[in-house]
Design an enzyme around this catalytic site. Sequence first.
Site, PDB file in Angstrom:
ATOM      1  CG  HIS A 320      -2.019   1.013   1.199  1.00 25.52           C
ATOM      2  ND1 HIS A 320      -1.804   2.261   1.068  1.00 25.52           N
ATOM      3  CD2 HIS A 320      -3.417   0.627   1.004  1.00 25.52           C
ATOM      4  CE1 HIS A 320      -3.003   2.769   1.003  1.00 25.52           C
ATOM      5  NE2 HIS A 320      -3.987   1.791   1.110  1.00 25.52           N
ATOM      6  NE  ARG A 340      -2.982   7.792  -1.653  1.00 29.40           N
ATOM      7  CZ  ARG A 340      -3.053   6.657  -2.540  1.00 29.40           C
ATOM      8  NH1 ARG A 340      -2.735   6.488  -3.659  1.00 29.40           N
ATOM      9  NH2 ARG A 340      -3.011   5.604  -1.723  1.00 29.40           N
TER      10      ARG A 340
END
Lengths: 535, 226
Positions: A320, A340
Amino acid sequence: MSYTAEMRESIKKVEATRPRRMEETHRRLTLEEQQDLLRRFHPDYLREGMRELRVGPNAGDRTPNEFADLLEARSRVDPRTFDLSRVDYDTDVLVIGGGGAGASAALLAQEQGVRVLLATKLRFGDANTMMAQGGIQAADRPEDSPAIHYLDVIGGGHFTNIPELVEALVMDAPEVIRWLESLGCMFDKLPDGTMVEAHGGGTSRKRMHSARDYTGAEIMRTLRDEVRSRPDIQVLEFAPAIELVLDDKGQAAGAILMNLETGDRLLVRAKTVVLATGGSGRLHYQGFPTTNHYGATGDGVVIAYRAGARLAFMDTMQYHPTGAAYPEQILGLLVTEKVRGLGAQVVNVDGEQFVYPLETRDVEAAAFIRECKERGKGVITPTGQPGVWLDSPMIEWLKGPGTVEKALPAMVRQFKRFGIDIAKEPMLVYPTLHYQNGGVLLQTDGSTTVPNLFAAGEISGGVHGRNRLMGNSLLEITVFGRRAGRAAALKAKEVKPGRLTLEHVLAWERQLAEAGLNPQIVSPLLLPEYTRHVR
Amino acid sequence: MTEELVPVFIMGKRYDVPSSLTIMKAMEYAGYQLVRGVGCRGGFCGACATVYRLQGDDTLYFGLACQTVVQPNMYLTQIPFFPAQRAEYDISTLQPRPERLFSLYPELLRCLGCGTCTKACPQELDVKGYMAAAMRGDIARVADLSFDCIMCGLCAARCPVGEAQYNIAILCRRLYGRYLAPRSQHLEDRLAEIRAGQFNQALEELKSLSLDELKARYKARQIEPE
């Protein structure tokens, strides 16, 4: 705690470029540029990180060294002396694993009117499901469709996914959302009932459903409460499976469990078995930190392999991109992709963007590694850990003051404990080991290559190909947990069980010997080895 | 770099551990292999509820072992399991009404409003506040206030009248999610379309594409703007 003076200098640059960056969007990479970046910087492509398996159905296939060691280890059970005549638990469907996939499987199996036993290594619900924050994908808006979802999934997996499994995933998705709601899950909605949906890395439509940033926890605690509401499902905690038991027809017919507190062995006889033991982040491939829960040691894959199950995509793990890089106490813990998704950019030590923030996870992670290792534009912490900035204060500018607190309460809490206010200061992040893309090869009904052995969730391989998109793991555990549970129950009604045997464990020993292997370690691992002993 | 060691007392026994460690990592540093009192190690699962005191301080402190850094002269123990009342119910036949909440958890009305639960909550939730809402039968309010609950059980462990606050809270959240949250028409519409087989042909076509055709189709996707 909070940031060091050096880090504060870099944060000033991030703040200085922020007004300009608000107007800028970084270019997305082409497919060719993505492949080049992955080959050069993604940990899956590091030759010395993996080796070929020498025994078993996948002999010749590559997998991380740490996993290969466990796959080629000895059993914790002596097949010559273990007494199979004394059965401790008799059931129709044995579900191994108490995360989201196991709970879903238990519920759907029970609905077919069979007896269900769910055994799990730690507490029921201690699983990666509980930690999934960002969301669950389902194409349920008019602008979206299961076909568009399919294209996103298969492109995100670099066109290697098994098409039928992807089809099952996307076509079941809206039904799964409705099912979870009917059990009482609280998804984020507008007052008129419209689901609040966001983008994730690699999605072409907004289809990420969330429950604040506790999406997985909300799903897990709801499923767990529902399992506990059904008296026909028996739950055994602190009882990991250490070996599968077959019958003399070669069908899965139960398992040997270990009472984790007393060490005693327990024999479960079942008509069918569902494996839902999750992933393996706690094996710390190539020394990476991990987002995974304590029990993620790949146990189910190991015992399935010894029983003859074919594996797939075992040479690809998901790193990740946004693991916490600072402070050290939370190194490697997940910073949800939702940050994000809400508009935060990723910037380097100079406060400049270097990658589009929502590339697929593997590409995004490779870009972070390149920025730090090749270009030397990372921020270095006092322990020497590199990282890049995730500019969370942008969210307050983009979506209004208070959005961070409201949409990311778990993240706010996580960093506040160490004196960092993520609504005002960026977070330092670096890739962390997150997800096992591959695992036990599945059919669309959750069946495996071993008769009467089913699997679901992170233990399985094929749905995501070589890279999973955000929001498709909570979807996978529910879609395939339900499918596997139902199919295992239907099969259990017609099974003619044979005589219990551990012949496959004896055969495994012979295969090891024939390959010239004499492993000293036993598997499954069960618990990671973090204990320090002075002498 | 040699790190400063500080004394901590695990169940009364002294160990000297690096001062930057969390309680959980300090226990492992001290030689424990954790089985109970450890779960996600990220502050989400509620397995590692911990109680501690500091020498010379009469306050009882609460925290998650995975999220709390050690302090010098910390006296600690974990409470990995606490027996708590859980009502039997079938969510599909319940009604989201205050009477049902009171009949399933009659002890709810014994709550003194003392706030000990709130002080014990490692998530800093307003437990007393949601219990007051529960006593008023305001299921939606309980659901909202208790949303970040990780069900560690410290509230129940501290309650002088034996409430299991976190079990009352999850019942309210489930009642809210199933019965009180506004329905999503777009989800119902999509389910009807899937049942009618509206996407079957598109999926069959995608599955039949060659790799190059599939890549071209992927590249040509229209990305929905933010």
